[in-house]
Design a protein around this motif. Structure first.
Motif, PDB file in Angstrom:
ATOM      1  N   THR A 196     -10.028 -17.997  35.512  1.00  0.00           N
ATOM      2  CA  THR A 196      -8.696 -18.476  35.137  1.00  0.00           C
ATOM      3  C   THR A 196      -8.100 -17.565  34.062  1.00  0.00           C
ATOM      4  OG1 THR A 196      -9.514 -19.887  33.360  1.00  0.00           O
ATOM      5  CG2 THR A 196      -9.433 -20.847  35.592  1.00  0.00           C
ATOM      6  N   ALA A 197      -6.801 -17.705  33.846  1.00  0.00           N
ATOM      7  CA  ALA A 197      -6.144 -16.946  32.785  1.00  0.00           C
ATOM      8  C   ALA A 197      -6.735 -17.303  31.425  1.00  0.00           C
ATOM      9  CB  ALA A 197      -4.637 -17.215  32.807  1.00  0.00           C
ATOM     10  N   GLU A 198      -7.067 -18.570  31.231  1.00  0.00           N
ATOM     11  CA  GLU A 198      -7.672 -18.996  29.967  1.00  0.00           C
ATOM     12  C   GLU A 198      -9.028 -18.329  29.757  1.00  0.00           C
ATOM     13  OE1 GLU A 198      -8.936 -23.147  27.644  1.00  0.00           O
ATOM     14  OE2 GLU A 198      -8.200 -23.206  29.717  1.00  0.00           O
ATOM     15  N   GLN A 199      -9.818 -18.243  30.819  1.00  0.00           N
ATOM     16  CA  GLN A 199     -11.123 -17.591  30.723  1.00  0.00           C
ATOM     17  C   GLN A 199     -10.962 -16.087  30.458  1.00  0.00           C
ATOM     18  OE1 GLN A 199     -12.504 -18.969  34.581  1.00  0.00           O
ATOM     19  NE2 GLN A 199     -14.066 -20.282  33.627  1.00  0.00           N
ATOM     20  N   ASP A 255       0.541 -14.517  32.611  1.00  0.00           N
ATOM     21  CA  ASP A 255      -0.277 -15.713  32.346  1.00  0.00           C
ATOM     22  C   ASP A 255      -1.369 -15.439  31.315  1.00  0.00           C
ATOM     23  OD1 ASP A 255       0.928 -17.584  34.289  1.00  0.00           O
ATOM     24  OD2 ASP A 255       0.219 -16.131  35.743  1.00  0.00           O
ATOM     25  N   ILE A 256      -2.039 -14.295  31.441  1.00  0.00           N
ATOM     26  CA  ILE A 256      -3.123 -13.994  30.495  1.00  0.00           C
ATOM     27  C   ILE A 256      -2.555 -13.757  29.106  1.00  0.00           C
ATOM     28  CG2 ILE A 256      -5.065 -12.463  29.990  1.00  0.00           C
ATOM     29  CD1 ILE A 256      -5.277 -11.884  32.994  1.00  0.00           C
ATOM     30  N   GLU A 273      -4.487  -9.455  36.952  1.00  0.00           N
ATOM     31  CA  GLU A 273      -3.722 -10.677  37.176  1.00  0.00           C
ATOM     32  C   GLU A 273      -2.897 -10.468  38.440  1.00  0.00           C
ATOM     33  OE1 GLU A 273       0.062 -12.795  35.084  1.00  0.00           O
ATOM     34  OE2 GLU A 273      -1.696 -12.546  33.796  1.00  0.00           O
ATOM     35  N   VAL A 274      -3.259 -11.172  39.499  1.00  0.00           N
ATOM     36  CA  VAL A 274      -2.612 -10.998  40.795  1.00  0.00           C
ATOM     37  C   VAL A 274      -1.269 -11.727  40.810  1.00  0.00           C
ATOM     38  CG1 VAL A 274      -2.786 -11.398  43.274  1.00  0.00           C
ATOM     39  CG2 VAL A 274      -4.817 -10.706  41.975  1.00  0.00           C
ATOM     40  N   ASN A 275      -0.247 -10.998  41.220  1.00  0.00           N
ATOM     41  CA  ASN A 275       1.101 -11.569  41.314  1.00  0.00           C
ATOM     42  C   ASN A 275       1.661 -11.244  42.704  1.00  0.00           C
ATOM     43  OD1 ASN A 275       3.844 -12.240  41.146  1.00  0.00           O
ATOM     44  ND2 ASN A 275       4.036 -11.556  39.039  1.00  0.00           N
ATOM     45  N   ILE A 294      -5.739  -5.076  30.932  1.00  0.00           N
ATOM     46  CA  ILE A 294      -5.273  -6.322  31.546  1.00  0.00           C
ATOM     47  C   ILE A 294      -3.895  -6.060  32.148  1.00  0.00           C
ATOM     48  CG2 ILE A 294      -4.779  -8.764  31.184  1.00  0.00           C
ATOM     49  CD1 ILE A 294      -6.521  -8.674  28.670  1.00  0.00           C
ATOM     50  N   ILE A 295      -3.820  -6.042  33.477  1.00  0.00           N
ATOM     51  CA  ILE A 295      -2.566  -5.692  34.145  1.00  0.00           C
ATOM     52  C   ILE A 295      -2.319  -6.593  35.356  1.00  0.00           C
ATOM     53  CG2 ILE A 295      -2.488  -3.264  33.437  1.00  0.00           C
ATOM     54  CD1 ILE A 295      -3.779  -2.541  36.143  1.00  0.00           C
TER      55      ILE A 295
END
Length: 448
Positions: free
Chosen positions: A17-20, A42-43, A157-159, A123-124
């Motif tokens: 998850t983003a939180e993790q 989100d991250i 981060e998949v968008n 982180i991208i």
């Protein structure tokens, strides 16, 4: 590399998850948010929630295209928690800089992939993985390979809204990724088309007649390049190509108008670019389109590559310049407001091109809120001003009063040419200043 049959299971193992993902950022980490539209959404929000508990974290980025400031900045109180650095400031990074929270990294853009080292977390945002286990990096190949090489841990981060940008070094395989977050699919950040002013149009009118059929264009962002693109789309100029650091909506206008054929002598049929930013129309044009070709900035901005393309036309803007021809495109006195970018790369490459030209454009004056007006062609640049393009590399300067050719000109010839395109209200004063500086003679001529 995984076996094809392993990919679904390996993907599940790396899915968090983003939180993790945010929890993986530790005190003292150097974190990169990439470039262009790649900055995470989100991250970043989740890192923001942890900001006050972090210590000594640095977040670095370059030319980020984003609709809002970083949550990591908004939710942190000091540099002891999180500090920031960028190689090209946008609007919110300027505010961060004024707050003492963001530092500038001077660069030559074509060298940027070689600069990066000791990145603890990359982180991208990326386009979703395909059946072969490859994530498309989106329209910002630029310096990402340098960051990937330097990163100890890579978090994607998949968008689903990230356009699939075809090109060279635009894919990253699952086997080279540490963690994957399936994001909330935030819309792509938008850079609205700013309508050109009458002054922008006048400047464009001086440039258009100097662009020949068969030219290759590098257009920057802003009112003047947009005006040039719009007027070219309406002109009789034809058989154009594109090779640019930043792909903007003007190229879509030119393509839809039938002006871009891609018939250049290198990378034929392709609009080459390092990164993109604009409206959704631009992102839709990029998505899975073979015509537009994303490539590392070390290739796109390479002076030798640019020089090898015949009739290369570079059009950029600046903040101000002086009578020596020194150009500032990044600071207001001591304050950093943008970056060097690729202006010097393209100024040198375009001049070296067979039939090429480099134009640096500026309004002759700026009007302040209190009503006073100052000339943007100055005797000397103010204290603290950074020289983006040295006088030896400047080809043409263009204002709404004309064009000044500086290459091969002596200091008094340069002063004469620049005063001739300054606002008429400031010409006499500039002549007096040039006389004091010893770059004006009694035999100098000027048309008033």
């Amino acid at each position: 590399m995984y076996k094809l049959s392993q990919i679904p299971e390996e993907y599940k193992k790396k899915l968090i998850t983003a939180e993790q993902a945010a929890a993986l950022v530790k005190d003292g980490d150097r974190v990169s948010y990439g470039l262009g539209c790649a900055a995470p959404y989100d991250i970043d929000i989740e890192i923001g929630k942890r900001a006050k508990d972090l210590h000594g974290v640095e977040i670095v980025a370059t030319t980020v295209v984003k609709d809002e400031p970083y949550a990591a900045y908004l939710n942190s109180d000091s540099n002891e928690q999180i500090r920031f650095a960028t190689a090209h400031m946008n609007g919110f990074e300027r505010k961060m800089s004024k707050d003492g929270r963001c530092w500038f990294i001077p660069i030559l853009f074509n060298e940027l992939p070689k600069y990066w080292e000791n990145i603890d977390k990359l982180i991208i945002q990326v386009h979703p993985m395909d059946q072969w286990g490859n994530f498309n990096l989106g329209p910002q190949a630029s310096d990402l390979r340098g960051l990937i090489r330097a990163a100890k841990t890579i978090i994607l981060e998949v968008n689903q809204n990230m356009p699939k940008a075809l090109g060279y070094e635009t894919e990253l395989n699952l086997c080279d990724v540490d963690y994957v977050v399936e994001g909330s699919n935030h819309p792509m950040p938008q850079i609205p088309n700013r309508a050109g002013t009458p002054v922008d149009d006048k400047i464009a009118d001086y440039i258009i007649p100097m662009i020949e059929d068969g030219s290759t264009l590098q257009l920057g962002i802003g009112g003047i390049p947009s005006a040039v693109g719009r007027k070219l789309a309406e002109s009789d100029v034809k058989d154009l190509s594109g090779h640019t650091e930043m792909l903007v909506d003007s190229y879509v206008d030119l393509y839809e108008a039938g002006k871009i054929t891609g018939n250049k002598n290198r990378d034929k049929g392709k609009i080459i670019y390092a990164f993109a930013g604009g409206t959704q129309r631009l992102y839709d044009f990029i998505n899975d389109n073979q015509i537009v070709f994303n490539a590392p900035v070390s290739y796109v901005n390479n002076v030798g590559v640019v020089a090898s393309i015949d009739k290369f036309i570079s059009i950029n803007g600046c903040i101000d310049l002086d009578l020596y021809g020194q150009v500032n495109a990044e600071t207001a006195g001591y304050q950093q407001i943008s970056g060097t970018g690729g202006q010097l790369d393209f100024a040198q490459g375009a001049f070296a091109s067979n039939g090429g030209k480099s134009f640096i454009c500026v309004h002759s004056t700026r009007k302040f809120k209190d009503g006073h007006v100052e000339s943007l062609i100055k005797p000397t640049l103010p204290a603290g001003t950074v020289i983006t393009t040295p006088r030896s590399a400047v080809h043409y300067i263009v204002t709404e009063y004309g064009t000044a050719l500086l290459k091969g000109k002596s200091t008094w010839e340069r002063a004469e040419a620049l005063i001739n395109i300054a606002h008429p209200d400031f010409r006499e004063e500039l002549i007096k200043d040039a006389e004091k500086m010893g770059i004006w003679t009694k035999t100098s001529k000027i048309s008033m």
